[in-house]
Design an enzyme around this catalytic site. Structure first.
Site, PDB file in Angstrom:
ATOM      1  N   LYS A 178       0.814  -1.296  -0.036  1.00 31.24           N
ATOM      2  CA  LYS A 178       0.004   0.042  -0.352  1.00 31.24           C
ATOM      3  C   LYS A 178       0.604   1.435   0.438  1.00 31.24           C
ATOM      4  O   LYS A 178       0.597   2.290  -0.899  1.00 31.24           O
ATOM      5  CB  LYS A 178      -0.887  -0.092   1.249  1.00 31.24           C
ATOM      6  CG  LYS A 178      -1.242   1.744   1.208  1.00 31.24           C
ATOM      7  CD  LYS A 178      -2.343   1.389   2.906  1.00 31.24           C
ATOM      8  CE  LYS A 178      -2.319   1.913   3.757  1.00 31.24           C
ATOM      9  NZ  LYS A 178      -1.468   3.099   4.009  1.00 31.24           N
ATOM     10  N   ASN A 179       1.647   1.245   0.739  1.00 27.50           N
ATOM     11  CA  ASN A 179       2.449   2.737   0.721  1.00 27.50           C
ATOM     12  C   ASN A 179       3.715   2.860  -0.214  1.00 27.50           C
ATOM     13  O   ASN A 179       4.428   3.872   0.187  1.00 27.50           O
ATOM     14  CB  ASN A 179       3.795   2.741   2.334  1.00 27.50           C
ATOM     15  CG  ASN A 179       2.431   2.661   3.679  1.00 27.50           C
ATOM     16  OD1 ASN A 179       0.874   3.265   3.321  1.00 27.50           O
ATOM     17  ND2 ASN A 179       3.216   2.224   4.373  1.00 27.50           N
ATOM     18  N   ARG A 248      -5.107  10.360   2.744  1.00 31.51           N
ATOM     19  CA  ARG A 248      -4.568  11.618   3.117  1.00 31.51           C
ATOM     20  C   ARG A 248      -3.033  11.515   2.629  1.00 31.51           C
ATOM     21  O   ARG A 248      -2.183  12.726   2.395  1.00 31.51           O
ATOM     22  CB  ARG A 248      -3.830  11.159   4.492  1.00 31.51           C
ATOM     23  CG  ARG A 248      -3.259  12.226   5.533  1.00 31.51           C
ATOM     24  CD  ARG A 248      -2.587  12.089   7.225  1.00 31.51           C
ATOM     25  NE  ARG A 248      -2.443  13.559   7.912  1.00 31.51           N
ATOM     26  CZ  ARG A 248      -1.387  13.624   7.103  1.00 31.51           C
ATOM     27  NH1 ARG A 248      -0.730  13.151   6.604  1.00 31.51           N
ATOM     28  NH2 ARG A 248      -0.907  14.998   8.231  1.00 31.51           N
ATOM     29  N   ASP A 272      -5.032  13.218  11.400  1.00 31.62           N
ATOM     30  CA  ASP A 272      -6.241  11.900  11.134  1.00 31.62           C
ATOM     31  C   ASP A 272      -5.758  10.822  12.778  1.00 31.62           C
ATOM     32  O   ASP A 272      -5.730  11.202  13.619  1.00 31.62           O
ATOM     33  CB  ASP A 272      -5.478  10.444  10.040  1.00 31.62           C
ATOM     34  CG  ASP A 272      -4.053  10.710  10.179  1.00 31.62           C
ATOM     35  OD1 ASP A 272      -3.599  10.424  11.267  1.00 31.62           O
ATOM     36  OD2 ASP A 272      -4.043   9.408   9.229  1.00 31.62           O
ATOM     37  N   ASP A 461       3.707   0.545  11.548  1.00 31.77           N
ATOM     38  CA  ASP A 461       2.072  -0.482  12.154  1.00 31.77           C
ATOM     39  C   ASP A 461       2.466  -1.553  11.883  1.00 31.77           C
ATOM     40  O   ASP A 461       1.341  -2.578  11.202  1.00 31.77           O
ATOM     41  CB  ASP A 461       2.491   0.191   9.930  1.00 31.77           C
ATOM     42  CG  ASP A 461       2.371   1.145   9.183  1.00 31.77           C
ATOM     43  OD1 ASP A 461       1.475   2.607   9.856  1.00 31.77           O
ATOM     44  OD2 ASP A 461       2.131   2.091   7.988  1.00 31.77           O
TER      45      ASP A 461
HETATM   46  C1  UD1 Z   1       4.007   7.128   6.172  1.00 34.99           C
HETATM   47  C2  UD1 Z   1       2.488   5.682   6.256  1.00 34.99           C
HETATM   48  C3  UD1 Z   1       2.505   4.954   7.061  1.00 34.99           C
HETATM   49  C4  UD1 Z   1       4.013   4.720   8.129  1.00 34.99           C
HETATM   50  C5  UD1 Z   1       4.470   6.020   7.957  1.00 34.99           C
HETATM   51  C6  UD1 Z   1       5.847   5.794   9.282  1.00 34.99           C
HETATM   52  C7  UD1 Z   1       2.035   5.975   4.283  1.00 34.99           C
HETATM   53  C8  UD1 Z   1       0.789   5.834   3.080  1.00 34.99           C
HETATM   54  N1  UD1 Z   1       1.717   6.198   5.089  1.00 34.99           N
HETATM   55  O1  UD1 Z   1       3.444   8.164   6.729  1.00 34.99           O
HETATM   56  O2  UD1 Z   1       1.585   3.910   6.981  1.00 34.99           O
HETATM   57  O3  UD1 Z   1       2.692   4.386   9.311  1.00 34.99           O
HETATM   58  O4  UD1 Z   1       4.866   6.062   6.554  1.00 34.99           O
HETATM   59  O5  UD1 Z   1       6.475   4.570   8.699  1.00 34.99           O
HETATM   60  O6  UD1 Z   1       3.143   6.030   3.257  1.00 34.99           O
HETATM   61  N2  UD1 Z   1       6.796  14.503  10.741  1.00 34.99           N
HETATM   62  C9  UD1 Z   1       6.416  15.926  10.377  1.00 34.99           C
HETATM   63  N3  UD1 Z   1       6.596  16.476   9.607  1.00 34.99           N
HETATM   64  C10 UD1 Z   1       6.542  16.136   8.619  1.00 34.99           C
HETATM   65  C11 UD1 Z   1       6.482  14.605   8.224  1.00 34.99           C
HETATM   66  C12 UD1 Z   1       6.002  13.998   9.110  1.00 34.99           C
HETATM   67  O7  UD1 Z   1       6.618  16.444  12.329  1.00 34.99           O
HETATM   68  O8  UD1 Z   1       6.424  17.174   7.601  1.00 34.99           O
HETATM   69  C13 UD1 Z   1       6.228  13.320  11.484  1.00 34.99           C
HETATM   70  C14 UD1 Z   1       4.954  12.483  11.500  1.00 34.99           C
HETATM   71  O9  UD1 Z   1       3.914  13.462  12.232  1.00 34.99           O
HETATM   72  C15 UD1 Z   1       5.108  11.883  12.197  1.00 34.99           C
HETATM   73  C16 UD1 Z   1       6.787  11.419  12.105  1.00 34.99           C
HETATM   74  O10 UD1 Z   1       7.757  12.440  11.394  1.00 34.99           O
HETATM   75  O11 UD1 Z   1       5.717  11.557  13.516  1.00 34.99           O
HETATM   76  C17 UD1 Z   1       6.713  10.135  10.453  1.00 34.99           C
HETATM   77  O12 UD1 Z   1       5.960  10.659   9.983  1.00 34.99           O
HETATM   78  P1  UD1 Z   1       6.379  10.184   7.927  1.00 34.99           P
HETATM   79  O13 UD1 Z   1       7.414   9.113   7.729  1.00 34.99           O
HETATM   80  O14 UD1 Z   1       5.886  11.422   7.279  1.00 34.99           O
HETATM   81  O15 UD1 Z   1       4.919   9.186   7.649  1.00 34.99           O
HETATM   82  P2  UD1 Z   1       4.008   9.819   7.219  1.00 34.99           P
HETATM   83  O16 UD1 Z   1       4.459   9.413   5.791  1.00 34.99           O
HETATM   84  O17 UD1 Z   1       2.902  10.664   7.019  1.00 34.99           O
END
Ligand code: UD1
Length: 574
Positions: A178-179, A248, A272, A461
């Site tokens: 999925k990711n 998202r 979310d 996850d």
């Molecule tokens: C992706 C995955 C999700 C997984 C996560 C971490 C998808 C669709 N989703 O989510 O299933 O749980 O990776 O492995 O691929 N953060 C910030 N600022 C930012 C971006 C992120 O503070 O600009 C923080 C987030 O709040 C979180 C952490 O960084 O605490 C990790 O987020 P991130 O790795 O970006 O996860 P996603 O890409 O949203």
């Protein structure tokens, strides 16, 4: 948004809501309805699932008499902590109603017996029904409207019913991640022409991302596990709130749209189920490449009138989404981008592989420094999506929790090293080959401590599935969640099944108990939903998991696959 307003004065209510819709009478079963509003209540399916609707706008006129009565009803166990339907708290009320429905749904709730119980009848899939005075058949008809095919909320009404106690035994193969696939669909926007992805999982999130692409102007054709996307020369560079709220990961279109059209308007995704989830690193990265970014009325408006130029970018944290957004912009930027501390997840590596076969020049994927040499244009390709390590890991945990033996095929065990190591520490026997592994669960797992971290650390996850296992361990485990502030939200549901857990900030202390006991629970997000199903597989009696649309977002045929492994499980629809 299409509303169905089923109360006296419905036209006024509909005018207030400002949507298209029907009043007073259910629409035909085939008609698309987003939100059903009746007797001063909004059906939870709309509000909870979409979250795009402003709850305050959707509250009915009288403050929710039914909800209030239910709130005051001492016979409802556990006590409902939600207040009457005023203002934004309607979401909580609806939550409570769903919970109540699940709690007492099988009770002999005679329709109309007590005001509170009018919301609690046993009719499958009914939420917030009320005996519409002029149309006695209304609740039944309303339920069928809510579940009409094509409506985005039809899945919200379904439940998964698991009877615990059987050991899983057999073989299951996993699909594409999925990711990875969601971002690879977006990557196609970088090159006009006909692209193809194979090993595409049949999950709700893929369908939703398809709608995002359609909005931008690309045509999508699904054929089994293959997806063909026709990307036009001209794109419509925007993703509106209604799409971003449902999906998202749509924020990832920002980078490629900027690269292709020098402008993009994408609704700010907001928080979310896992917490606030900021996107500051996405935006700072794109700004470093030369984009000008404003937040205008909840929409991220990005412009790069002179195009994008490579830069050296240091990520504070190896964010998956920020890495992808920057990558998808940098591949077409002028010059070289050096990305320090990028995410190293297998899905990032697979995205880089797809982009490189499209003609991009990306080095260092999977390491702590990526170097992107911008190219003038890219071309479409066929690409097979990397296997889903999280789906594979979920079946591994299912084997473990049921004392079963499951061989997971078409996966890459190297992507699950840490998770398989922790399963082994818990007493599982793990064997592995190049593209399969097999897990045999112990009679009772041993306690294990772990902390979630970016790849190659333990995947956040996989945290809920592992915690479900540790709930029946022979001792106490300590689990630290480092990624998401709200990722422990599901623990309340697990505790209803008998798990003994306390949390302190991002730490959970899980005292293993020798039995879980089935009961109705709500799936708060994809992985927690899966974990609750797994807990149900081990629990005494039966467990009813509601809100299963979360599980549909990430797992194709979850119920059928578990059933094929011997689980006593079924999906119950309205
Ligand atoms: C992706 C995955 C999700 C997984 C996560 C971490 C998808 C669709 N989703 O989510 O299933 O749980 O990776 O492995 O691929 N953060 C910030 N600022 C930012 C971006 C992120 O503070 O600009 C923080 C987030 O709040 C979180 C952490 O960084 O605490 C990790 O987020 P991130 O790795 O970006 O996860 P996603 O890409 O949203």
């Amino acid at each position: 948004m299409a509303f169905l307003v089923g109360e006296t004065g419905g036209q006024e209510r509909l005018d207030d809501l400002g949507g298209e819709g029907h009043t007073g009478h259910p629409a035909a079963e085939t008609e698309h309805v987003d939100v059903v509003v009746f007797d001063a209540l909004v059906s939870g399916v709309g509000v909870r699932s979409l979250r795009g609707a402003h709850a305050a706008d959707l509250v009915g006129g009288d403050g929710g008499t039914g909800a209030r009565a239910a709130y005051d009803d001492p016979s409802i166990d556990p006590p409902i902590t939600h207040g009457p339907a005023d203002g934004r708290r309607v979401v909580g009320v609806v939550d409570g109603i769903i919970r109540m429905g699940a709690e007492v749904g099988d009770r002999d709730a005679v329709f109309g017996k007590r005001l509170g119980e009018r919301f609690l009848q046993s009719e499958t899939g009914m939420i917030g029904a009320y005996s519409y005075p002029h149309t006695p058949s209304f609740p039944k008809a309303a339920a069928s409207v809510v579940t009409s095919p094509g409506g985005p909320y039809n899945l919200a009404m379904d439940q998964i019913v698991v009877t615990g106690g059987t050991r899983l035994d057999g073989v299951v193969s996993v699909l594409g991640a999925k990711n990875a696939v969601l971002k690879q669909m977006v990557a196609m926007l970088l090159a006009p022409g006909t692209h193809r992805l194979t090993n595409v999982p049949g999950i709700l999130d893929v369908e939703l991302m398809g709608r995002v692409l359609n909005h931008i102007g690309a045509a999508t054709v699904f054929d089994g596990h293959a997806l063909t996307v026709e990307v036009p020369d001209e794109l419509r560079p925007e993703a509106p709130l209604e799409l971003v709220r449902q999906m998202r990961a749509s924020i990832i279109v920002l980078g490629p749209l900027l690269a292709r059209t020098r402008t993009a308007r994408v609704a700010f995704p907001g928080g979310d189920d896992l917490g606030a989830r900021p996107i500051d690193m996405h935006l700072a990265g794109l700004e470093a490449l030369g984009a000008e970014i404003e937040l205008e009325h909840g929409t991220v408006v990005a412009r790069a009138p002179n195009g994008l130029t490579g830069a050296e970018i240091d990520l504070d944290f190896p964010s998956v989404g920020a890495t992808e957004n920057i990558l998808l912009a940098a591949v077409l930027a002028r010059g070289t981008t050096v990305l320090n501390n990028p995410a190293r997840e297998p899905e990032i590596q697979d995205l880089a592989a797809q982009l490189n076969s499209m003609g991009a020049s990306i080095g260092g994927a999977g390491t702590s420094q990526m170097v992107v040499n911008g190219v003038g244009q890219l071309h479409p390709v066929d690409h097979g999506v990397v296997p889903d390590r999280l789906e594979a890991g979920t079946y591994a945990a299912a084997a473990a929790i049921t004392r079963g033996r499951v061989r997971v095929e078409k996966c890459d065990p190297a992507h699950l090293r840490m998770e398989l190591k922790k399963l082994a520490e818990a007493g599982c026997e793990v064997e592995r080959g190049d593209d399969w592994f097999e897990v045999r669960g112990p009679d009772r797992p041993r306690p294990v401590d772990f902390a979630t971290l970016p790849f190659p650390g333990f995947a956040t996850d996989m945290q809920p599935q592992m915690v479900a296992l540790l709930a029946i361990a022979s001792g106490t485990s300590v689990v630290t969640e480092n990624l998401y502030e709200a990722r422990f939200r599901y623990l309340g549901e697990l505790m209803r099944m008998g798990a003994d857990v306390t949390t302190e900030w991002q730490h959970a202390v899980i005292r293993g108990t020798d039995r879980l006991s089935g009961c109705p629970v709500l799936a708060p997000d994809i992985r927690a939903g899966a974990a609750l199903v797994l807990a149900g597989l081990r629990a005494d009696g039966y467990t009813i998991v509601s809100d299963v649309q979360h599980i549909d977002r990430g797992y194709e045929g979850f119920v059928d696959r578990l059933a094929a492994l011997g689980a006593v499980i079924e999906r119950r629809g309205a």
